[in-house]
Design a protein around this motif. Structure first.
Motif, PDB file in Angstrom:
ATOM      1  N   ILE A   1      46.733  43.175  41.032  1.00  0.00           N
ATOM      2  CA  ILE A   1      47.153  41.866  41.556  1.00  0.00           C
ATOM      3  C   ILE A   1      48.639  41.700  41.258  1.00  0.00           C
TER       4      ILE A   1
ATOM      5  N   ILE B   1      38.140  41.618  41.362  1.00  0.00           N
ATOM      6  CA  ILE B   1      39.551  41.328  41.651  1.00  0.00           C
ATOM      7  C   ILE B   1      39.669  40.058  42.483  1.00  0.00           C
ATOM      8  N   LYS B   2      38.761  39.877  43.425  1.00  0.00           N
ATOM      9  CA  LYS B   2      38.818  38.708  44.304  1.00  0.00           C
ATOM     10  C   LYS B   2      38.673  37.408  43.519  1.00  0.00           C
TER      11      LYS B   2
ATOM     12  N   GLN C   1      41.814  36.810  41.482  1.00  0.00           N
ATOM     13  CA  GLN C   1      42.882  36.432  42.406  1.00  0.00           C
ATOM     14  C   GLN C   1      42.762  34.965  42.806  1.00  0.00           C
ATOM     15  N   ASP C   2      41.555  34.506  43.087  1.00  0.00           N
ATOM     16  CA  ASP C   2      41.341  33.098  43.461  1.00  0.00           C
ATOM     17  C   ASP C   2      41.690  32.166  42.302  1.00  0.00           C
TER      18      ASP C   2
ATOM     19  N   LYS D   1      45.476  31.935  42.102  1.00  0.00           N
ATOM     20  CA  LYS D   1      46.014  31.086  43.171  1.00  0.00           C
ATOM     21  C   LYS D   1      45.840  29.606  42.840  1.00  0.00           C
TER      22      LYS D   1
ATOM     23  N   VAL E   1      49.929  35.422  45.551  1.00  0.00           N
ATOM     24  CA  VAL E   1      49.078  36.269  44.714  1.00  0.00           C
ATOM     25  C   VAL E   1      48.414  37.285  45.641  1.00  0.00           C
ATOM     26  N   LYS E   2      48.811  38.555  45.503  1.00  0.00           N
ATOM     27  CA  LYS E   2      48.361  39.587  46.439  1.00  0.00           C
ATOM     28  C   LYS E   2      47.549  40.665  45.725  1.00  0.00           C
ATOM     29  N   ASN E   3      46.480  41.111  46.391  1.00  0.00           N
ATOM     30  CA  ASN E   3      45.765  42.281  45.891  1.00  0.00           C
ATOM     31  C   ASN E   3      46.421  43.550  46.448  1.00  0.00           C
TER      32      ASN E   3
END
Length: 408
Positions: free
Chosen positions: A64, A239-240, A243-244, A247, A256-258
């Motif tokens: 991330i 990871i998702k 990541q959330d 954000k 915020v990028k994977n």
């Protein structure tokens, strides 16, 4: 297609037409099998290339990455960074300062990208794919070291065994006085000890050098500003979901990028190429399926009297159409099953033994990567079924329109 029509016209009235229909049906089945096998192999190769690209980028990029939504850098402090570290699922947080700089080694010069990272950078399974030579260290506070991309090292002719020759780094800066004649005030400079080379992907190999964060911060005069933050997700977390959470915590001021989003353009290009290749090979398969059309048309002509007898016995036109559609489906599905099995076996052999080599001695992998995906087999099967129905419909309709009185 023209050859099949010519042969059909030649043998239309001959005693060999039954054998011809059998041969034409066999040719149709073989054509479908070869086309299906080609689709399986090509789709699997594209899947393998996409998976390889992801793996290579994952060796260099973070799981991330946090960047400013507007601007090149952003301010950080320990309290703010601590809030990110406390988010559930964040295992390692790496601070990054990245910018262009002039590199000099024994008079060889080039403009590259210096990536300053905190000490925990190498704790994120970096360079797990590709090649790595040298020490996995970034030196000390007094004697900082650099890890160079192979392309950068080749261009500068860097020799790791020569400990007495440093790598000089120059970065432009605004002079204290607008009217100064001293060129040394136009740039800041410092030296690094080259200790290792990495080779992941040419985009990185030809541009990047990795240096300690404190070195880059002082050279570039960034202070508390950072260009990005890199996050490694803790084991057992998705990871998702992490990541959330990031954000929601950081808000709209940050991106915020994977890993896929960091190289969305390249991966989108690979997927588009895969789609167009699938459509192209499907079109070729549709042309090959014209043999099904001709074989069923010949069968309908030969069996006119039999069809007339069936209709006289009360068989509806729908039944006649269904018989010919099933005949076409039998030819196509037999070829499709054979093609799917052969394609699977070829891909399995390539995975296991690397039959087809890339032919590049410096490549990260020796042979073409392949990856079979279940849904590719489903889409290929649906394409074959659709093409078969289109190719069989017209002969089935012709057969169902046979005039019973005229033929009997």
């Amino acid at each position: 297609m023209n050859l099949s029509y010519f042969i059909a016209a030649r043998y239309f009235r001959s005693k060999k037409k039954r054998n011809f229909i059998t041969v034409l049906s066999t040719i149709s089945m073989v054509g479908v099998a070869v086309g299906t096998m080609a689709l399986v192999i090509v789709m699997s190769v594209f899947n393998g290339l996409e998976d390889l690209i992801r793996g290579l980028f994952a060796s260099f990029d973070a799981e991330i990455k946090i960047e400013a939504a507007v601007g090149k850098s952003f301010e950080v402090d320990e309290q703010w960074l601590g809030g990110i570290r406390n988010i559930e699922g964040v295992a390692v947080l790496t601070e990054v300062i990245e910018d262009h700089a002039l590199l000099d080694y024994r008079g060889n010069q080039m403009v590259g990208t210096i990536k300053g990272v905190s000490d925990n950078f190498l704790q994120q399974d970096r360079f797990s794919r590709g090649y790595f030579w040298g020490d996995t260290t970034l030196g000390t506070e007094k004697q900082p070291a650099a890890i160079l991309g192979r392309g950068v090292a080749f261009f500068l002719s860097v020799n790791l065994d020569d400990f007495n020759v440093p790598l000089k780094v120059f970065y432009p800066r605004a002079p204290r006085s607008a009217g100064t004649l001293d060129p040394s005030q136009l740039y800041s400079s410092a030296i690094l000890d080259p200790v290792a080379f990495f080779s992941v992907e040419r985009q990185f190999d030809d541009e990047y050098i990795i240096a300690p964060l404190h070195f880059t911060r002082d050279l570039l005069n960034y202070g508390n500003r950072r260009t990005s933050l890199e996050v490694k997700v803790a084991e057992g977390y998705q990871i998702k979901s992490v990541q959330d959470q990031l954000k929601a915590h950081l808000g709209e001021d940050f991106l915020v990028k994977n890993t896929d989003e960091q190289h969305a353009g390249l991966l989108r290009t690979v997927k588009l190429e895969k789609l167009f290749v699938f459509l192209t090979l499907t079109f070729i398969l549709a042309i090959a399926s014209f043999n099904i059309f001709f074989s069923l048309s010949m069968l309908a002509i030969e069996k006119k009297k039999d069809i007339a007898i069936l209709k006289a016995m009360g068989a509806p036109e729908r039944l006649i159409r269904r018989i010919f559609l099933k005949q076409g489906a039998l030819i196509a599905l037999t070829g499709a099953v054979i093609g799917l099995i052969l394609g699977y076996l070829v891909c399995y052999a390539q995975q296991s033994f690397g039959l087809v080599s890339l032919g590049i001695s410096s490549a990260v992998v020796d042979s073409y990567p392949v990856k079979m995906i279940f849904w590719d087999f489903i889409w290929i099967s649906l394409a074959v079924i659709g093409i078969t129905l289109l190719a069989s419909w017209r002969p089935a309709w012709i057969a169902s329109r046979v005039d019973t009185v005229r033929e009997l």
